[in-house]
Scaffold this motif. Structure first.
Motif, PDB file in Angstrom:
ATOM      1  N   LEU A 110      11.576  -3.484  -2.586  1.00  0.00           N
ATOM      2  CA  LEU A 110      10.142  -3.678  -2.385  1.00  0.00           C
ATOM      3  C   LEU A 110       9.769  -3.663  -0.904  1.00  0.00           C
ATOM      4  O   LEU A 110       8.626  -3.400  -0.559  1.00  0.00           O
ATOM      5  CB  LEU A 110       9.702  -5.005  -3.006  1.00  0.00           C
ATOM      6  CG  LEU A 110       9.739  -5.084  -4.528  1.00  0.00           C
ATOM      7  CD1 LEU A 110       9.214  -6.433  -4.996  1.00  0.00           C
ATOM      8  CD2 LEU A 110       8.912  -3.950  -5.134  1.00  0.00           C
ATOM      9  N   TYR A 111      10.737  -3.979  -0.038  1.00  0.00           N
ATOM     10  CA  TYR A 111      10.396  -4.104   1.381  1.00  0.00           C
ATOM     11  C   TYR A 111      10.646  -2.824   2.157  1.00  0.00           C
ATOM     12  O   TYR A 111      10.162  -2.659   3.282  1.00  0.00           O
ATOM     13  CB  TYR A 111      11.208  -5.227   2.034  1.00  0.00           C
ATOM     14  CG  TYR A 111      11.133  -6.551   1.315  1.00  0.00           C
ATOM     15  CD1 TYR A 111       9.969  -6.936   0.658  1.00  0.00           C
ATOM     16  CD2 TYR A 111      12.209  -7.418   1.295  1.00  0.00           C
ATOM     17  CE1 TYR A 111       9.898  -8.146  -0.011  1.00  0.00           C
ATOM     18  CE2 TYR A 111      12.144  -8.630   0.635  1.00  0.00           C
ATOM     19  CZ  TYR A 111      10.992  -8.995  -0.017  1.00  0.00           C
ATOM     20  OH  TYR A 111      10.920 -10.183  -0.661  1.00  0.00           O
ATOM     21  N   THR A 112      11.440  -1.937   1.595  1.00  0.00           N
ATOM     22  CA  THR A 112      11.841  -0.748   2.338  1.00  0.00           C
ATOM     23  C   THR A 112      10.669   0.072   2.882  1.00  0.00           C
ATOM     24  O   THR A 112      10.701   0.502   4.037  1.00  0.00           O
ATOM     25  CB  THR A 112      12.741   0.136   1.468  1.00  0.00           C
ATOM     26  OG1 THR A 112      13.887  -0.634   1.083  1.00  0.00           O
ATOM     27  CG2 THR A 112      13.191   1.367   2.222  1.00  0.00           C
ATOM     28  N   PRO A 113       9.616   0.304   2.078  1.00  0.00           N
ATOM     29  CA  PRO A 113       8.534   1.150   2.599  1.00  0.00           C
ATOM     30  C   PRO A 113       7.875   0.578   3.846  1.00  0.00           C
ATOM     31  O   PRO A 113       7.247   1.315   4.597  1.00  0.00           O
ATOM     32  CB  PRO A 113       7.539   1.194   1.432  1.00  0.00           C
ATOM     33  CG  PRO A 113       8.348   0.896   0.224  1.00  0.00           C
ATOM     34  CD  PRO A 113       9.391  -0.065   0.679  1.00  0.00           C
ATOM     35  N   ALA A 114       8.012  -0.714   4.076  1.00  0.00           N
ATOM     36  CA  ALA A 114       7.392  -1.312   5.258  1.00  0.00           C
ATOM     37  C   ALA A 114       7.975  -0.718   6.538  1.00  0.00           C
ATOM     38  O   ALA A 114       7.345  -0.783   7.591  1.00  0.00           O
ATOM     39  CB  ALA A 114       7.586  -2.824   5.250  1.00  0.00           C
ATOM     40  N   ASN A 115       9.181  -0.182   6.424  1.00  0.00           N
ATOM     41  CA  ASN A 115       9.810   0.470   7.569  1.00  0.00           C
ATOM     42  C   ASN A 115       9.954  -0.485   8.749  1.00  0.00           C
ATOM     43  O   ASN A 115       9.492  -0.205   9.859  1.00  0.00           O
ATOM     44  CB  ASN A 115       9.002   1.700   7.979  1.00  0.00           C
ATOM     45  CG  ASN A 115       9.755   2.553   8.984  1.00  0.00           C
ATOM     46  OD1 ASN A 115      10.991   2.581   8.964  1.00  0.00           O
ATOM     47  ND2 ASN A 115       9.031   3.203   9.868  1.00  0.00           N
ATOM     48  N   PRO A 127       0.817  -1.230   0.000  1.00  0.00           N
ATOM     49  CA  PRO A 127       0.000   0.000   0.000  1.00  0.00           C
ATOM     50  C   PRO A 127       0.842   1.267   0.000  1.00  0.00           C
ATOM     51  O   PRO A 127       0.312   2.347  -0.282  1.00  0.00           O
ATOM     52  CB  PRO A 127      -0.791  -0.113   1.309  1.00  0.00           C
ATOM     53  CG  PRO A 127      -0.740  -1.548   1.679  1.00  0.00           C
ATOM     54  CD  PRO A 127       0.579  -2.041   1.194  1.00  0.00           C
ATOM     55  N   LEU A 128       2.113   1.151   0.320  1.00  0.00           N
ATOM     56  CA  LEU A 128       2.953   2.344   0.456  1.00  0.00           C
ATOM     57  C   LEU A 128       3.890   2.552  -0.721  1.00  0.00           C
ATOM     58  O   LEU A 128       4.643   3.528  -0.748  1.00  0.00           O
ATOM     59  CB  LEU A 128       3.781   2.242   1.752  1.00  0.00           C
ATOM     60  CG  LEU A 128       2.962   2.014   3.022  1.00  0.00           C
ATOM     61  CD1 LEU A 128       3.874   1.735   4.204  1.00  0.00           C
ATOM     62  CD2 LEU A 128       2.080   3.223   3.295  1.00  0.00           C
ATOM     63  N   LEU A 129       3.860   1.618  -1.679  1.00  0.00           N
ATOM     64  CA  LEU A 129       4.783   1.738  -2.806  1.00  0.00           C
ATOM     65  C   LEU A 129       4.361   2.884  -3.709  1.00  0.00           C
ATOM     66  O   LEU A 129       3.195   2.992  -4.095  1.00  0.00           O
ATOM     67  CB  LEU A 129       4.810   0.433  -3.605  1.00  0.00           C
ATOM     68  CG  LEU A 129       5.616  -0.713  -2.989  1.00  0.00           C
ATOM     69  CD1 LEU A 129       5.346  -2.025  -3.720  1.00  0.00           C
ATOM     70  CD2 LEU A 129       7.102  -0.401  -3.006  1.00  0.00           C
ATOM     71  N   GLY A 130       5.322   3.728  -4.044  1.00  0.00           N
ATOM     72  CA  GLY A 130       5.049   4.864  -4.917  1.00  0.00           C
ATOM     73  C   GLY A 130       5.849   4.778  -6.199  1.00  0.00           C
ATOM     74  O   GLY A 130       6.628   3.838  -6.380  1.00  0.00           O
TER      75      GLY A 130
END
Lengths: 231, 231
Positions: B145-150, B108-111
């Motif tokens: 791909l995983y970075t936005p998960a924070n 949901p956070l991927l831009g």
DNA sequence: GATGTCATTATTGTATCCAATCATTGTCGG
DNA sequence: CCGACAATGATTGGATACAATAATGACATC
């Protein structure tokens, strides 16, 4: 404090090296909260207190650094590391992911001996009033349910996360939310396992873990607002 | 081999300590397979080769032991540790659990910037023929791909599992199953993310990881039957 | 010929000493 | 009064020297 804290008994089967003893001792002290977060660990002081030279101390500190229990900066020494609230929350989230998985694998393999062991631990936890023992038996209960999954690396990883999350928090805080609630949840979890209801058991375990995290974090935040500084 | 392998250049911003340099070097050599599993690491030999005394070597070995890359026994020295096939499989399973979770949080956070970065990496992976670089970009793609998960701790944990699984395997083996297949799967994964189809994306990622494990393990078993001994 | 024991040797573990680095403080110049 | 800078002390990092332990092999004994 000048007495030999390190058990130097070379008697039994365990003839450990000095470095190993220092690592074990410091790890215990950090995880138990005896050495509070942020404390400067002076090599010479530790060496004097433990009755060894600085070399084993230094090697131990490097090892603990690799384990994430202390932080070292060049020529500036070592400090006991701490967990931020975000770190703490993430720790519980990882536990939730991995433990539900382990439980899913375990449930079909759980036999009478496992249930007997788990029940025994539940009884002990209900009776025992010592917090320290309760915490350890709490882990034993969880581990007993995960053992049949036969995923040793995962189990060890989760164990470390469990211990690491609990450290530093004074005992009264740990059991916030009520041991009674925890005990009831454990009993329900066990029942769901017996019924073979994998989905509900997983959901319940996830809630159990995440709810524990939430209670703990709320209490921590409240403490900090009071300025008591517990992290 | 007697030349100073450790870069002793104190010039730039990086004025690392000798122990840190030894740790970094040995870790690289182990993870890249230059130091094969089971190899005895003699302190004096290493010290001579690296041009330092035994003290930094010892501290480095302790640190690597805590990381699980070497095993030490009292008075018997250190050996490069290895992964059994079971360990390897479990490693991939853990990755599957954690990475699907990270992806779920991320989607949901991927831009646009994330997709651009991922696409760029895919193009490079399709073009680049060097296996070593491909492997590193493969991780970078996943990590992007995983970075936005924070979830920094989780990401770091998964990274270590990824590197640890790849070590020791000679390059030709790593890419068994076909880089083309991997590239197609990556593209599909990216498309599913774009569509916001979390469930299918998770399923696909899980298959992607576990299938990679299966191919690798099958090849390893075949190799062992031939007696080539790759683990 | 096999086996157990003891001395020798190679290797690791620890202590002590020296060097390098960082923090502090005091001094000088503005 | 205040900031830059140098000297000093404290602390860590590294090298050398020594002690403890485990592996090796020769030798004697059965």
């Amino acid at each position: 404090m000048t007495a030999p804290i390190l058990s130097t008994k070379t008697t039994a089967l365990e003839r450990k090296t000095a470095t190993a003893r220092v690592v074990a001792l410091l790890r215990d002290q950090i995880l138990s909260g005896a050495l509070p977060e942020g404390l400067q660990l002076r090599q010479e002081k530790l060496a004097a207190e433990l009755g060894v030279s600085r070399v084993p101390i230094r090697e131990a500190l490097h090892q603990l650094e690799a384990e994430g229990l202390v932080l070292q900066e060049s020529h500036k020494g070592a400090v006991v590391s701490g967990l931020s609230i975000d770190d703490l929350e993430e720790t519980y989230e990882i536990r939730a992911r991995l433990e539900t998985w382990l439980l899913e694998l375990s449930i079909p393999l759980l036999g009478p001996q496992h249930y007997a062991r788990a029940e025994e631990l539940l009884v002990r936890m209900a009776v025992d009033r010592e917090d320290e023992a309760w915490s350890s038996q709490n882990w034993n209960f969880h581990a007993a349910l995960y053992t049949p999954a036969n995923r040793p690396q995962t189990l060890e990883l989760v164990r470390k996360l469990y211990l690491n999350a609990y450290r530093h928090f004074p005992l009264p805080i740990r059991l916030t939310g009520g041991r009674d609630r925890m005990n009831r949840e454990h009993q329900l979890l066990l029942d769901l396992c017996r019924q073979g209801d994998i989905e509900r058991a997983k959901d319940h375990l996830e809630q159990h873990i995440l709810m524990g995290a939430r209670h703990l974090i709320n209490r921590l935040k409240a403490l900090r607002r009071q300025g008591k500084s517990a992290t």
